[in-house]
Design a protein around this motif. Structure first.
Motif, PDB file in Angstrom:
ATOM      1  N   GLY A   1       0.908  -1.274   0.100  1.00 57.17           N
ATOM      2  CA  GLY A   1      -0.030  -0.074   0.054  1.00 57.17           C
ATOM      3  C   GLY A   1       0.860   1.405   0.059  1.00 57.17           C
ATOM      4  N   HIS A   2       1.824   1.404   0.727  1.00 58.26           N
ATOM      5  CA  HIS A   2       2.898   2.427   0.779  1.00 58.26           C
ATOM      6  C   HIS A   2       3.351   2.517  -0.505  1.00 58.26           C
ATOM      7  CE1 HIS A   2       2.559   2.836   5.165  1.00 58.26           C
ATOM      8  NE2 HIS A   2       3.110   1.813   5.326  1.00 58.26           N
ATOM      9  N   ASN A   3       3.673   1.478  -1.224  1.00 54.54           N
ATOM     10  CA  ASN A   3       4.391   1.636  -2.594  1.00 54.54           C
ATOM     11  C   ASN A   3       3.409   2.155  -3.732  1.00 54.54           C
ATOM     12  OD1 ASN A   3       6.640   0.307  -1.692  1.00 54.54           O
ATOM     13  ND2 ASN A   3       6.266  -1.569  -2.538  1.00 54.54           N
ATOM     14  N   ARG A   4       2.078   1.641  -3.643  1.00 53.35           N
ATOM     15  CA  ARG A   4       1.293   2.300  -4.450  1.00 53.35           C
ATOM     16  C   ARG A   4       0.952   3.752  -4.422  1.00 53.35           C
ATOM     17  NH1 ARG A   4      -1.086  -2.280  -5.167  1.00 53.35           N
ATOM     18  NH2 ARG A   4      -1.838  -2.488  -2.909  1.00 53.35           N
ATOM     19  N   ALA A   5       0.905   4.073  -3.048  1.00 47.74           N
ATOM     20  CA  ALA A   5       0.975   5.475  -2.635  1.00 47.74           C
ATOM     21  C   ALA A   5       2.003   6.352  -3.377  1.00 47.74           C
ATOM     22  CB  ALA A   5       0.698   5.744  -1.172  1.00 47.74           C
ATOM     23  N   HIS A   6       3.212   5.747  -2.984  1.00 47.78           N
ATOM     24  CA  HIS A   6       4.391   6.504  -3.699  1.00 47.78           C
ATOM     25  C   HIS A   6       4.203   6.760  -5.265  1.00 47.78           C
ATOM     26  CE1 HIS A   6       8.560   7.458  -3.319  1.00 47.78           C
ATOM     27  NE2 HIS A   6       8.627   6.965  -4.600  1.00 47.78           N
TER      28      HIS A   6
ATOM     29  N   HIS B   1       3.529  10.541  -7.444  1.00 49.09           N
ATOM     30  CA  HIS B   1       4.089  10.898  -8.819  1.00 49.09           C
ATOM     31  C   HIS B   1       3.342  10.554  -9.899  1.00 49.09           C
ATOM     32  CE1 HIS B   1       7.617  10.421  -5.862  1.00 49.09           C
ATOM     33  NE2 HIS B   1       8.474  11.075  -6.625  1.00 49.09           N
ATOM     34  N   ASN B   2       1.975  10.461  -9.730  1.00 45.64           N
ATOM     35  CA  ASN B   2       1.133  10.120 -11.031  1.00 45.64           C
ATOM     36  C   ASN B   2       1.691   9.055 -11.808  1.00 45.64           C
ATOM     37  OD1 ASN B   2      -1.322  10.799 -12.193  1.00 45.64           O
ATOM     38  ND2 ASN B   2      -0.399  12.142 -13.621  1.00 45.64           N
ATOM     39  N   ILE B   3       1.951   7.904 -11.699  1.00 45.99           N
ATOM     40  CA  ILE B   3       2.749   6.854 -12.047  1.00 45.99           C
ATOM     41  C   ILE B   3       1.664   5.653 -11.836  1.00 45.99           C
ATOM     42  CG2 ILE B   3       4.380   5.073 -12.285  1.00 45.99           C
ATOM     43  CD1 ILE B   3       6.361   7.355 -11.532  1.00 45.99           C
ATOM     44  N   THR B   4       1.524   4.811 -13.133  1.00 41.58           N
ATOM     45  CA  THR B   4       0.822   3.921 -13.060  1.00 41.58           C
ATOM     46  C   THR B   4       1.785   2.657 -13.087  1.00 41.58           C
ATOM     47  OG1 THR B   4      -1.164   4.809 -14.335  1.00 41.58           O
ATOM     48  CG2 THR B   4      -1.196   2.091 -14.043  1.00 41.58           C
ATOM     49  N   ALA B   5       1.626   1.616 -12.078  1.00 36.46           N
ATOM     50  CA  ALA B   5       2.766   0.644 -12.065  1.00 36.46           C
ATOM     51  C   ALA B   5       2.011  -0.755 -12.495  1.00 36.46           C
ATOM     52  CB  ALA B   5       3.093   0.602 -10.499  1.00 36.46           C
ATOM     53  N   PHE B   6       2.861  -1.716 -13.295  1.00 39.56           N
ATOM     54  CA  PHE B   6       2.130  -2.761 -13.707  1.00 39.56           C
ATOM     55  C   PHE B   6       3.389  -3.898 -13.311  1.00 39.56           C
ATOM     56  CE2 PHE B   6       1.054   0.300 -16.758  1.00 39.56           C
ATOM     57  CZ  PHE B   6      -0.342   0.107 -16.934  1.00 39.56           C
TER      58      PHE B   6
ATOM     59  N   VAL C   1       2.978  -6.409  -4.676  1.00 40.99           N
ATOM     60  CA  VAL C   1       4.104  -5.423  -4.648  1.00 40.99           C
ATOM     61  C   VAL C   1       3.823  -4.091  -4.714  1.00 40.99           C
ATOM     62  CG1 VAL C   1       5.688  -7.257  -5.399  1.00 40.99           C
ATOM     63  CG2 VAL C   1       4.763  -5.615  -7.076  1.00 40.99           C
ATOM     64  N   GLY C   2       2.722  -3.752  -4.708  1.00 32.88           N
ATOM     65  CA  GLY C   2       2.286  -2.227  -5.017  1.00 32.88           C
ATOM     66  C   GLY C   2       1.970  -1.750  -6.269  1.00 32.88           C
ATOM     67  N   THR C   3       1.757  -2.765  -7.183  1.00 27.93           N
ATOM     68  CA  THR C   3       1.174  -2.131  -8.538  1.00 27.93           C
ATOM     69  C   THR C   3       0.067  -1.883  -8.459  1.00 27.93           C
ATOM     70  OG1 THR C   3       1.484  -4.341  -9.044  1.00 27.93           O
ATOM     71  CG2 THR C   3       3.477  -2.971  -9.650  1.00 27.93           C
ATOM     72  N   HIS C   4      -0.620  -1.343  -9.811  1.00 22.02           N
ATOM     73  CA  HIS C   4      -2.016  -1.442 -10.149  1.00 22.02           C
ATOM     74  C   HIS C   4      -2.768  -2.517 -10.960  1.00 22.02           C
ATOM     75  CE1 HIS C   4      -0.433   2.823  -9.262  1.00 22.02           C
ATOM     76  NE2 HIS C   4      -1.418   2.955  -8.366  1.00 22.02           N
ATOM     77  N   LYS C   5      -1.741  -2.855 -11.721  1.00 24.16           N
ATOM     78  CA  LYS C   5      -2.284  -4.050 -12.645  1.00 24.16           C
ATOM     79  C   LYS C   5      -1.324  -4.870 -12.843  1.00 24.16           C
ATOM     80  CE  LYS C   5      -6.214  -1.743 -14.549  1.00 24.16           C
ATOM     81  NZ  LYS C   5      -7.346  -2.402 -14.565  1.00 24.16           N
TER      82      LYS C   5
END
Length: 259
Positions: A62-67, A71-76, A171-175
């Motif tokens: 959750g901390h990683n996702r917030a990070h 930064h307005n980044i989508t993580a995969f 791992v804190g990604t979105h998709k």
């Protein structure tokens, strides 16, 4: 069970500890009794330790996702078996998208994959896991301190090549992106169902090799939809520009806030 991740523990056992409560025993065709034929799943102390590990991992995720979101980044999260073409896909993607992206690489040893991406002008940071068969949220958190995020649109976490353990760790990604290559065979979908149930999209890679392998595309699609009706499926070859543009379009459509 691997020594540190509890990979033999099904989501049926710890779904209430993570974000994926939809996974339970009827999805994989095993009864509750069958799941407990593994003596480790009857050991309350073992289960307690694994649940604590998963709980702490989910908090860090959750901390990683917030990070990323700050930064307005989508993580995969990019997952597959070894050799399916994860790094090669990321190398060539640069030619087909204007989106700026960086990569967190996970391998047991060496920095070869990160070096390949850096040589292409892509920001990358290598995590060497040693004996760990997956990345976890804490490893990714450490990598974020070494990866400049300013100006990025996307960040890929290229997980350790493994069709089992990475599926159990947020791992804190979105998709979640899962790759399945034609040389691996369409049977891997039913053999490793947890990974494919997690997938928001499945890239079937190395499709230029279809004439040379007994890979049944229709059957693969049917198996994927049976396991995960909501997953999208894209046939990919780095030699086919149209398929790479389809990958780039999927990424563009799945940036946070794009819908």
């Amino acid at each position: 069970m691997c020594k540190d991740c509890g990979c033999s523990l099904t989501r049926h056992e710890h779904d209430h500890h993570g974000a994926h409560a939809h996974e339970n025993s009827h999805h994989n065709g095993h009864s509750h009794q069958e799941l407990h034929t593994n003596p480790q799943l009857n050991d309350k102390k073992t289960l307690s330790v694994i649940h604590k590990i998963l709980d702490k991992n989910d908090v860090e995720a959750g901390h990683n996702r917030a990070h990323f979101e700050a930064h307005n980044i989508t993580a995969f999260n990019l997952m597959s078996s070894p050799g399916s073409g994860k790094t090669t896909l990321l190398e060539h993607l640069k030619e087909y998208t204007k989106l700026s992206y960086a990569v967190i690489e996970g391998d047991l040893e060496t920095s070869r994959d990160a070096d390949r991406l850096i040589a292409k002008g892509i920001k990358a940071y290598q995590i060497q896991t040693g004996s760990a068969c997956h990345l976890d949220a804490f490893m990714v958190h450490g990598a974020l301190h070494h990866l400049p995020l300013e100006g990025l649109d996307l960040c890929f976490v290229e997980n350790v090549g493994n069709l089992v353990c990475p599926a159990s760790y947020d791992v804190g990604t979105h998709k979640n992106i899962v790759l399945l290559s034609v040389p691996e065979g369409d049977d891997k979908i039913e053999k490793y169902p947890v990974m494919f149930r997690r997938a928001d999209v499945v890239f079937i890679t190395k499709c230029d090799l279809l004439p040379y392998f007994d890979f049944k595309m229709d059957e693969a699609r049917a198996q994927l939809k049976k396991l995960n009706p909501d997953t999208q499926i894209i046939e990919v070859s780095i030699k086919d520009g149209d398929s790479m543009r389809a990958v780039a379009q999927w990424l563009k459509d799945n940036i946070r806030g794009a819908q």
